[in-house]
Design a protein around this motif. Structure first.
Motif, mmCIF file in Angstrom:
data_model
loop_
_atom_site.group_PDB
_atom_site.id
_atom_site.type_symbol
_atom_site.label_atom_id
_atom_site.label_comp_id
_atom_site.label_asym_id
_atom_site.label_seq_id
_atom_site.Cartn_x
_atom_site.Cartn_y
_atom_site.Cartn_z
ATOM 1 N N HIS A 95 -4.128 6.050 -4.996
ATOM 2 C CA HIS A 95 -3.416 6.668 -3.869
ATOM 3 C C HIS A 95 -2.425 7.712 -4.367
ATOM 4 O O HIS A 95 -2.184 7.834 -5.570
ATOM 5 C CB HIS A 95 -2.728 5.616 -2.998
ATOM 6 N N HIS A 97 0.781 8.196 -4.621
ATOM 7 C CA HIS A 97 2.161 7.965 -5.049
ATOM 8 C C HIS A 97 2.271 8.401 -6.507
ATOM 9 O O HIS A 97 1.374 8.109 -7.311
ATOM 10 C CB HIS A 97 2.546 6.481 -4.921
ATOM 11 N N HIS A 100 1.309 6.573 -9.549
ATOM 12 C CA HIS A 100 -0.123 6.314 -9.727
ATOM 13 C C HIS A 100 -0.918 7.556 -10.143
ATOM 14 O O HIS A 100 -1.982 7.436 -10.717
ATOM 15 C CB HIS A 100 -0.722 5.716 -8.444
ATOM 16 N N HIS A 181 -1.354 0.733 2.964
ATOM 17 C CA HIS A 181 -0.230 0.856 2.036
ATOM 18 C C HIS A 181 0.765 1.820 2.677
ATOM 19 O O HIS A 181 0.486 2.360 3.754
ATOM 20 C CB HIS A 181 -0.753 1.362 0.676
ATOM 21 N N ASP A 203 -2.281 -0.396 -4.753
ATOM 22 C CA ASP A 203 -1.136 -1.000 -4.052
ATOM 23 C C ASP A 203 -1.589 -1.323 -2.636
ATOM 24 O O ASP A 203 -2.222 -0.485 -2.003
ATOM 25 C CB ASP A 203 0.031 -0.004 -3.970
ATOM 26 N N HIS A 438 3.981 -3.318 0.287
ATOM 27 C CA HIS A 438 3.197 -4.237 -0.549
ATOM 28 C C HIS A 438 3.091 -5.618 0.091
ATOM 29 O O HIS A 438 3.940 -6.033 0.865
ATOM 30 C CB HIS A 438 3.866 -4.369 -1.923
HETATM 31 ZN ZN LIG Z 1 2.162 2.949 -4.044
#
Ligand SMILES: [Zn+2]
Length: 486
Positions: A95, A97, A100, A181, A203, A438
């Protein structure tokens, strides 16, 4: 030949996932994120890795793996780090973020990056509104001719290509599955290797507006025999962070932390009970790319006959992702905050960026003095970075809804404290209303029990020991070493 799995990040910490999987003559990274914990250990806002050294400082401090030929030739040259044919065939992202995907910027630009369509679009929009520099060159980059003086305008351009995950047609069977998420487009991967299969969750949660994505994906996975489950555990063993948040709020604001919220619906309900009876301006802070939270406050504004005032960056994201989000920047329920820059002329040439200029021409753009006339009928996005606008708005009273994640690092805790001091200075009625991006710890354990994998690798967690105590089949990888599967 047996497959190999090597972790270069994400173990015993929250973020910085970098998982290398090799099989059938191919090798792929799954996520290639920034570890804010590792970076914060050595660097700060005014002490950054030196751009003049390319990737040199990042390697010296162990922020990126020391893998020859993995990185951009230009960025490898200041320290003579080996270059050549890249040793990986691609990077799959869970994803959008930064913890990541953030270090994708350093990877050799011909290495394909795979993700969901939404992930790729969010990263592109994020790059557009960002500050630039080598750490933010995900798609468009300037090749730096280190060692020679060449005017910046003459640095060659290059482009890194992002593909939809399904475009990968190789030897390994790799399937993406959607999850809920705090950012749209998130997912995990089902990786069928020649000698075992691996599930990587990314996540995830199952209490957001799109909880069905997670539930449906898990239902399908439950029918599989899983050899290795790489599962996130952000909320396992995070009691210290929770306690810290509670203490900060109680000490600075002088108000007990209200009870934890279980879902996005509950957050909306709670926010409505605060905003609906109020005749004062409302300020909110949420993750600027958390479109679920944006929609929650958009709906709240509608239901309370208020308008939602958004910053220019969010307006740009809405513009770039309108077909996905379904709300555009000129929507009748939105106003765009026109913040002064440069000499305060509001002239588009006065330090406004190219991408900002067309958006500031929309009819729903308002400056502080215009917002002041209708302040009591507004919900204004006011995160940490936009708090300075409060000086111009001078609200006599108001509500502040803090709707972002708890601080997970020392630096974030310092920012959190400063943020609370601002809210206190402006005497705003403070409410911390947040729903985690989360799964809770009990939910994580339930997922593990239902999937019943042969082996478990907890990632993106400080709770490694808790996993180990609970399950006999937990593997804790050593950074940079092949995991040992007996
Ligand atoms: Zn994340």
């Amino acid at each position: 030949m047996a497959s190999e799995i090597i972790f270069y990040g994400g173990i015993d910490q929250i973020g910085g996932n970098k998982i290398l999987i090799k099989d059938s003559g191919e090798s792929f990274f799954f996520d290639f994120g920034v570890s804010f914990e590792d970076q914060g250990r050595f660097f700060a806002e005014f002490l950054k890795p030196r751009g003049v050294k390319g990737i040199g400082d990042y390697l010296a401090f162990g922020l990126i793996p020391e893998i020859p030929c993995l990185y951009r030739t230009d960025l490898s040259s200041p320290t003579n780090f080996p270059c050549g044919k890249p040793p990986v065939d691609g990077v799959f992202l869970s994803h959008a973020h930064v913890d990541h995907f953030g270090y994708v910027c350093f990877i050799e630009e011909n290495v394909p990056i795979y993700g969901s369509e939404i992930t790729n679009k969010i990263i592109e929009s994020y790059e557009t509104v960002g500050t630039g520099g080598i750490e933010k060159e995900y798609i468009k980059m300037k090749k730096r001719p280190y060692g020679n003086y060449v005017s910046r305008t003459k640095w060659p351009d290059a482009t890194r290509h992002f593909y939809k995950w399904a475009d990968y047609k190789g030897a390994i069977q790799i399937n993406f599955f959607d999850v809920d998420h705090s950012i749209w487009g998130a997912g995990g991967y089902e990786i069928d290797l020649s000698d075992r299969n691996v599930i990587f969750t990314g996540d995830f949660r199952q209490h957001g507006n799109r909880k069905d994505l997670t539930k449906n994906s898990l239902k399908k996975l439950e029918t599989k025999d899983i050899d290795i489950l790489i599962i996130e555990g952000t909320n396992v063993g995070n009691e210290a962070e929770e306690q810290q948040t509670k203490t900060l709020i109680e000490t600075i604001i002088g108000k007990p932390l209200s009870k934890k919220l279980a879902s996005e619906e509950e957050l909306k309900e709670k926010a409505l009970t605060i905003i609906q009876p109020s005749k004062s301006p409302v300020f909110v802070d949420f993750g600027i790319r958390d479109f679920d939270r944006f929609k929650t406050f958009y709906e709240i504004a509608q239901e309370c006959d208020r308008k939602l005032v958004i910053p220019i960056k969010l307006a740009k994201h809405l513009d770039d992702l309108q077909s996905i989000i379904g709300i555009g920047p000129s929507d009748g329920n939105l106003l765009i905050y026109h913040e002064p820059k440069g000499l305060g002329s509001y002239d588009e040439r006065d330090f406004y960026k190219k991408w900002e200029r067309p958006l500031y021409k929309l009819n729903n753009v308002k400056r502080s003095d215009e917002l002041l006339k209708e302040l009591d009928t507004l919900i204004i996005f006011m995160d940490y970075f936009h708090m300075k606008n409060l000086v111009d708005l001078k609200p006599a009273k108001g509500i502040y809804i803090h709707s972002t994640t708890e601080p997970f690092s020392e630096e974030a805790a310092v920012d959190f404290r400063r943020h609370l001091e601002w809210i206190k200075l402006f005497n705003l009625d403070y409410h911390y209303l947040h729903v985690s991006g989360h799964m809770s710890a009990p939910e994580i354990f339930e997922v593990i029990d239902n999937l019943a994998p042969k082996q478990i690798i907890p990632i993106h967690t400080k709770g490694t020991e808790i996993f180990k105590k609970r399950y006999p089949n937990v593997i804790i990888p050593q950074k940079g070493q092949k995991i040992d599967i007996s």
